[in-house]
Write an enzyme that holds these catalytic residues in place. Structure first.
Site, PDB file in Angstrom:
ATOM      1  N   PRO A 113       6.647  10.310  -9.964  1.00 61.52           N
ATOM      2  CG  PRO A 113       6.291   9.334 -12.129  1.00 61.52           C
ATOM      3  CD  PRO A 113       6.965   9.134 -11.045  1.00 61.52           C
ATOM      4  CG  LEU A 118       5.325   4.980  -6.239  1.00 67.48           C
ATOM      5  CD1 LEU A 118       6.647   5.306  -6.932  1.00 67.48           C
ATOM      6  CD2 LEU A 118       5.322   3.308  -5.573  1.00 67.48           C
ATOM      7  N   GLY A 119       2.421   7.346  -3.120  1.00 67.15           N
ATOM      8  CA  GLY A 119       2.193   8.124  -1.899  1.00 67.15           C
ATOM      9  C   GLY A 119       2.677   9.485  -1.756  1.00 67.15           C
ATOM     10  CB  SER A 120       3.003  12.204  -4.195  1.00 64.00           C
ATOM     11  OG  SER A 120       1.812  11.969  -4.891  1.00 64.00           O
ATOM     12  CG  ASP A 164      -0.971   6.693   2.745  1.00 61.94           C
ATOM     13  OD1 ASP A 164      -1.345   6.862   4.041  1.00 61.94           O
ATOM     14  OD2 ASP A 164      -1.687   7.155   1.932  1.00 61.94           O
TER      15      ASP A 164
HETATM   16  O1  PMV Z   1      -3.517   2.726  -3.422  1.00 62.68           O
HETATM   17  P1  PMV Z   1      -2.404   3.271  -2.507  1.00 62.68           P
HETATM   18  O2  PMV Z   1      -1.224   2.706  -2.774  1.00 62.68           O
HETATM   19  O3  PMV Z   1      -2.768   4.597  -1.958  1.00 62.68           O
HETATM   20  O4  PMV Z   1      -3.039   2.138  -1.385  1.00 62.68           O
HETATM   21  C1  PMV Z   1      -4.228   2.073  -0.827  1.00 62.68           C
HETATM   22  C2  PMV Z   1      -4.314   1.214   0.251  1.00 62.68           C
HETATM   23  C3  PMV Z   1      -5.775   0.699   0.892  1.00 62.68           C
HETATM   24  O5  PMV Z   1      -5.664  -0.267   1.737  1.00 62.68           O
HETATM   25  C4  PMV Z   1      -6.613   0.245  -0.332  1.00 62.68           C
HETATM   26  C5  PMV Z   1      -6.426   2.222   1.100  1.00 62.68           C
HETATM   27  C6  PMV Z   1      -5.771   2.627   2.537  1.00 62.68           C
HETATM   28  O6  PMV Z   1      -5.855   3.748   2.847  1.00 62.68           O
HETATM   29  O7  PMV Z   1      -5.203   1.660   3.294  1.00 62.68           O
END
Ligand code: PMV
Length: 338
Positions: A113, A118-120, A164
């Site tokens: 979801p 989780l990076g969708s 990500d």
């Molecule tokens: O919330 P997530 O899993 O998308 O991770 C964000 C990680 C941060 O370091 C807070 C932001 C980023 O873009 O690196």
């Protein structure tokens, strides 16, 4: 440009989890992240007649046949619907890079979801750009895909380190250093014994990144000091990861969680899960990503895995069964015109 397009191509890109270094990585420090075997699937089909339009079906986010013109995709930062923003910004970047605007149908579906952090979004951008490049027989290497992808992501949201997107493209487990020049190093760590639990709270990453920016503005020396410690820990954790030294890596995860608490991004729900995992015998546990909710990760000795999962559920978590170190963006299959 001469192109020999495929008719249909199916691609997929992995979701991700942050292992260590979140928030500091936004400020040009390194982090460690791993690709998850829950994937975003995307089908691209050339459509006729060729009127230069795109049609999007993304049922997971409530999009059912939204249509626009490729040459006008994401023009002025406007998308047809919230669920099409990243698809359209990737289309816009691809169109500007190649001038290709062939009629397209785009269909997505996700193994996970979009609410779980989780990076969708980054998986969507990676899959779009890779799929388009393969559909039109262009050879974009991962570095070029990454820089086009970063452009597409930044058109939708200004803040973000790009870790990500790197994870979605390269896959595996990465040391991602957001310094200049940027460094993306694949690590050989296939056996990482992770347990993942969703806290039940959907976090809004841009809002939380903004809150940390405010704390940095109020306390520049203190917060930069925290980021420097995090950077140091990422380097130590990289050695622990490569040595498979889970006890040391777990300890660093515990310290990182403490520092994330100091940044103000821990919540009762994530703290409860972290303490429960540790009490059940985890090597270490922390929130993963921006904080404010989303997922918690724990490193589990094999003989404690069941107990840790039970403790996480007892503490209000939902276990997400995903394995780390998954392959990056890839073609699943394709069909040419008869
Ligand atoms: O919330 P997530 O899993 O998308 O991770 C964000 C990680 C941060 O370091 C807070 C932001 C980023 O873009 O690196």
């Amino acid at each position: 440009m001469s192109i020999s397009p495929q008719h249909t191509i199916r691609v997929s890109a992995p979701g991700k989890l942050m292992l260590l270094g979140e928030h500091a990585v936004v400020y040009r420090r390194p982090c460690l992240a791993t690709a998850m075997d829950a994937r975003l699937h995307l089908t691209l089909s050339l459509a006729e007649p060729d009127d230069g339009r795109f049609t999007i079906f993304a049922p997971d986010v409530g999009v059912d046949g939204s249509q626009g013109r490729i040459a006008e995709a994401f023009a002025g930062g406007h998308a047809l619907a919230p669920g099409t923003r990243f698809i359209e910004s990737a289309l816009a970047v691809f169109y500007e890079r190649t001038g290709i605007a062939h009629e397209l149908t785009i269909t997505t579906h996700s193994d996970f979801p979009s609410t779980h952090g989780l990076g969708s979004s980054s998986a969507t951008v990676a899959a779009m750009l890779y799929g388009l490049s393969r559909l039109f027989d262009l050879n974009l290497d991962p570095d070029e895909l990454f820089s086009l992808g970063l452009d597409a992501v930044r058109r939708v949201q200004q803040l973000g380190s790009g870790f990500d997107l790197a994870t979605a493209i390269y896959g595996g487990t990465l040391f991602y250093d957001n310094a200049r020049p940027r460094q993306i190093l694949p690590l050989n760590t296939p056996t990482l014994p992770l347990v993942v639990a969703y806290s039940g709270i959907k976090a809004d990453t841009p809002t939380i990144v903004q809150q940390v920016a405010q704390r940095l503005e109020s306390w520049p020396d203190t917060i930069n000091g925290i980021f420097d410690v995090m950077a140091h820990m990422v380097k130590d954790a990289r050695c622990a990861l490569e040595d498979g030294d889970w006890a040391r890596l777990g300890e660093l995860m515990d310290i990182q969680h403490g520092l994330l608490h100091a940044l103000g991004v821990d919540t009762q729900a994530t703290a409860r899960l972290v303490f429960a995992a540790r009490a059940a015998g985890a090597y270490g546990a922390k929130l993963s990503g921006a904080g404010g909710g989303d997922c918690v990760i724990a490193l589990a000795p094999e003989d404690r895995r069941d107990a840790i999962e039970a403790a996480l559920v007892e503490a209000g978590g939902e276990i997400i069964r995903i394995a780390p170190h998954a392959p990056g963006v890839r073609v699943e299959d394709s069909e040419s015109r008869p």
